[in-house]
Design a protein around this motif. Structure first.
Motif, PDB file in Angstrom:
ATOM      1  N   SER A 113      30.838  51.741   9.782  1.00  0.00           N
ATOM      2  CA  SER A 113      31.768  51.005  10.635  1.00  0.00           C
ATOM      3  C   SER A 113      31.021  49.850  11.283  1.00  0.00           C
TER       4      SER A 113
ATOM      5  N   TYR B 105      27.356  55.642   8.028  1.00  0.00           N
ATOM      6  CA  TYR B 105      27.821  57.031   8.085  1.00  0.00           C
ATOM      7  C   TYR B 105      26.643  58.001   8.089  1.00  0.00           C
TER       8      TYR B 105
ATOM      9  N   ASP C 251      36.380  50.200  10.269  1.00  0.00           N
ATOM     10  CA  ASP C 251      35.813  51.400   9.667  1.00  0.00           C
ATOM     11  C   ASP C 251      35.848  51.259   8.149  1.00  0.00           C
ATOM     12  N   ARG C 252      34.974  51.997   7.484  1.00  0.00           N
ATOM     13  CA  ARG C 252      34.893  51.998   6.017  1.00  0.00           C
ATOM     14  C   ARG C 252      34.568  50.608   5.470  1.00  0.00           C
TER      15      ARG C 252
END
Length: 94
Positions: A48, A40, A63-64
């Motif tokens: 991701s 990020y 993602d995350r």
């Protein structure tokens, strides 16, 4: 099929340098899996991940996720992801 790709993701997290020993869950070819994590922010260990098979052009986007220490990352925001990550068909949960 999505769960098989999650297993590939887990294998990458466990040992990012062992990708050449992974087998594509779709086409069953060994040594064709590639990936990149996208943090990020440059020094962030969350982001991701794109994981794909170079042979059949199938894979997943998550993602995350946590980013392993020795994983391949793209941190330079000037890099166009389309120049590094090929177009592939994203496998989704059933």
């Amino acid at each position: 099929m999505f769960n098989k790709w999650i297993e590939i993701y887990s294998s990458i997290v466990d040992n990012p340098q062992n990708v050449e020993n992974l087998t594509c869950p779709n086409c069953k070819k060994k040594g064709t899996i590639d990936y990149y994590f996208i943090p990020y922010t440059p020094n962030n260990n969350l982001g991701s991940v794109y994981i794909w098979c170079a042979a059949c052009k199938k894979g997943i986007y998550l993602d995350r996720v946590g980013i392993p220490v020795n994983a391949k990352k793209i941190v330079d925001e000037s890099i166009n992801l389309n120049d590094v990550i090929p177009a592939f068909t994203k496998i989704t949960p059933d």
